[in-house]
Design a protein around this motif. Sequence first.
Motif, PDB file in Angstrom:
ATOM      1  N   THR A 156       0.720  -1.348  -0.081  1.00  0.00           N
ATOM      2  CA  THR A 156      -0.017   0.009   0.079  1.00  0.00           C
ATOM      3  C   THR A 156       0.965   1.244  -0.008  1.00  0.00           C
ATOM      4  O   THR A 156       2.040   1.226   0.120  1.00  0.00           O
ATOM      5  N   ILE A 157       0.265   2.345  -0.186  1.00  0.00           N
ATOM      6  CA  ILE A 157       1.036   3.727  -0.142  1.00  0.00           C
ATOM      7  C   ILE A 157       0.660   4.355   1.355  1.00  0.00           C
ATOM      8  O   ILE A 157      -0.388   4.354   1.705  1.00  0.00           O
ATOM      9  N   VAL A 158       1.656   4.829   1.837  1.00  0.00           N
ATOM     10  CA  VAL A 158       1.663   5.338   3.124  1.00  0.00           C
ATOM     11  C   VAL A 158       2.679   6.684   2.999  1.00  0.00           C
ATOM     12  O   VAL A 158       3.411   7.050   2.255  1.00  0.00           O
ATOM     13  N   GLY A 159       2.189   7.483   4.110  1.00  0.00           N
ATOM     14  CA  GLY A 159       3.021   8.761   4.348  1.00  0.00           C
ATOM     15  C   GLY A 159       4.493   8.427   5.063  1.00  0.00           C
ATOM     16  O   GLY A 159       4.227   7.729   6.051  1.00  0.00           O
ATOM     17  N   LEU A 160       5.369   9.278   4.860  1.00  0.00           N
ATOM     18  CA  LEU A 160       6.642   9.317   5.777  1.00  0.00           C
ATOM     19  C   LEU A 160       7.013  10.806   6.192  1.00  0.00           C
ATOM     20  O   LEU A 160       6.703  11.443   5.242  1.00  0.00           O
TER      21      LEU A 160
END
Lengths: 124, 358
Positions: free
Chosen positions: B279-283
């Motif tokens: 999945t795509i997450v924020g960092l």
Amino acid sequence: MSEIRDDRQYTQTHEWILDNGDGTYTMGITDHAQALLGDMVFVELPSVDDEVSIENEFCVLESVKAASGICAPVDLQIVEANKALDDEPELVNSSCYDDGWLVKFKSDSVDGLMNATTYVQTLD
Amino acid sequence: MKQTPLYQMHIESQGKMVDFGGWEMPLNYGSQIKEHHQVRHDAGMFDVSHMSVVDFKGAKAKAFLQILIANDVDKLKTQGKALYSCMLNELGGVVDDLIVYYQNDEYYRMVINAATTEKDMAWINTRVNGFDVSVERMSDLAIIAVQGPNARAKVFAAMPGLEEVCGELKPFNAASLGGLFITRTGYTGEDGFEIMLPSNAAKFTWKMLLEAGVKPCGLGARDTLRLESGMSLYGSEMSDEVSPLEAALTWTVDLSNKNRRFVGRDALEVLKNKGVKKTIVGLILKGKGVIRDHQKVMTNLGEGEVTSGTFSPTMGKAIALASVPKGSTGQCEIEMRKRQVYAKIVKLPFVRNGKVLV
């Protein structure tokens, strides 16, 4: 048109070097380079007394666009790093030849650099 | 290189022009950080005329779009209503992401990305055979995106008569006025409009907006704004090889109508049954430096990669979107220029309507 100053020398990689006349030199990046890099957000400076051999990277400029390493044009030893850039990296954009200098160093000899007239010919 | 109808305006505003997928576009007009803040605090405008507008007309327009894209246009019931969707290939990869606007059951308008236009048109044209639908690319339109908390008020000040038509326009809806097509949409996480208008009216409108105090903003600010607002960019978070289920775009895929066999559905169902792994997450970076695209990420569940990294002007920190093993939480390690740095994994968006949410 980018600004170029007659009082200093230039590298092929768009840094300027100013002879302070006391065995030390001040180094920064040119107007052409800062415009290419765009807004500066972080400057990773070397420590005072670091010794750097020619062509080794000793400083990293991080702009919004890219990270760019600065390499030693000659064998050198760092005398001072511009601590103002820790809080105001944008000085490299707004005042690349004055307040936005990167480091002062000492070196036995600073050869093989270009004067302003030669440097300007390397730009488009 | 191709130029938009607003090219001369960019030159007059000292735009730093760059090649963007074959288009000569402004990267910034001096400082992309200033332009970024301008949009978060007031109002800025972007020339997005390089994007393509495609009209679908005919008795089978609805039936065709129900097969062509992964979200269901059956959700659109009122004139001007917008829907975000991906258009998939047979393997479930994303051909493009797009917005489709409802006019009536026989007329839909779609906005697709600039760099993918040729590919998209070829894809659409091979699939439209057998449907009573005409597909027309509206190449004589310019698009100006005006974004920011004061965007709507400044658009009304600059364009007489617009407030009567668009004053009550709700988010993700469009209205028409003469040759104008005005949508309350954007790619910045701020309120505003995207205005489609005839090419020959573009310069005049741009000048009126300038006079109303809307500042021109370039592609650089457009990217940091969309990244802060956690929005995906085609080619970065998703591509022909990445499905929407792996790109945090599951909400745009409508599987509810079992009879709607859209292109890519079979592949998505197989993937869903096998279990989605990514999945795509924020960092958010801890400490100094800037996260860059393609840097390796190591989370508590394994390896991932930065899909879009930058410096967030609003937060004053480096942020990124990253493709990581699904379920990753806590802290992760990023390999950055010969050193290891740490970042916090966060839910998106980072910023919305001027406020930091993480």
